[in-house]
Design an enzyme around this catalytic site. Structure first.
Site, PDB file in Angstrom:
ATOM      1  N   PRO A 151       2.976 -59.991 112.454  1.00 11.13           N
ATOM      2  CA  PRO A 151       3.308 -58.973 111.444  1.00 11.13           C
ATOM      3  C   PRO A 151       2.735 -59.209 110.050  1.00 11.13           C
ATOM      4  O   PRO A 151       3.465 -59.402 109.073  1.00 11.13           O
ATOM      5  CB  PRO A 151       4.833 -59.009 111.437  1.00 11.13           C
ATOM      6  CG  PRO A 151       5.159 -60.429 111.761  1.00 11.13           C
ATOM      7  CD  PRO A 151       4.116 -60.859 112.756  1.00 11.13           C
ATOM      8  N   CYS A 152       1.428 -59.133 109.931  1.00 10.16           N
ATOM      9  CA  CYS A 152       0.781 -59.312 108.632  1.00 10.16           C
ATOM     10  C   CYS A 152       1.154 -58.207 107.647  1.00 10.16           C
ATOM     11  O   CYS A 152       1.066 -58.404 106.428  1.00 10.16           O
ATOM     12  CB  CYS A 152      -0.730 -59.405 108.799  1.00 10.16           C
ATOM     13  SG  CYS A 152      -1.461 -58.042 109.728  1.00 10.16           S
TER      14      CYS A 152
END
Length: 174
Positions: free
Chosen positions: A135-136
């Protein structure tokens, strides 16, 4: 051997690539199937190895559930072997950022060697080949501004809105 699927999500066309070790690449939603194919050809530098597998289907279903608001975590095996040692270290820290939470580049840097690594962390976050699952999009600037996103800021806003965190950012439309 690598395999891939291209499919339509509620947000647009997407692609997933797997190796024998796990999911290797996710192409964020695009307007057309052709745009996904073009990005995959550029990334893979080889003919597109289409195929179905239980792992690709599981990843596709989990992504669709995520977009529908029915899933907050992913449990497909990942292949991070394309990254450098430092990038893999950053990506593993990203996996610890839970749904509905935001973290800063400095927060990541503190966990991979110290604040002097914030810029390198930003580069590693931007090189993440498996967005959403890693989850950047949950990483923002220290001053609560949106920061960057390889999929574009409109997509980052949409992901953060889905997760209910967009309003935590400075001015909400940062």
């Amino acid at each position: 051997m690598r395999q891939l699927i291209i499919f339509q999500s509620p947000w647009g066309w997407m692609g997933i690539v797997e190796s024998s070790k796990g999911i290797q690449t996710i192409v964020l939603p695009k307007r057309s199937k052709r745009a996904v194919e073009s990005e995959l050809i550029e990334q893979l530098n080889e003919p597109l190895p289409r195929g179905e597998s239980t792992r690709l289907e599981a990843a596709r279903c989990q992504l669709l559930d995520y977009f529908a608001g029915k899933r907050q975590t992913f449990d497909v095996p990942l292949d991070l072997s394309q990254g450098t040692t430092f990038q893999r270290q950053v990506w593993r820290v990203l996996l610890r950022v839970p749904y509905g939470k935001l973290r800063s580049y400095q927060w990541i840097a503190a966990r991979v060697g110290g604040p002097q690594y914030a810029r390198a962390v930003g580069n590693a976050v931007g090189a993440n080949p498996i967005p959403i699952v890693i989850p950047c999009h949950r990483i923002v600037a220290q001053d609560a501004r949106l920061g960057g996103f390889s999929g574009g800021l409109p997509m980052k806003r949409k992901l953060l809105s889905l997760e209910g965190t967009l309003t935590q950012l400075q001015g909400s439309l940062a």
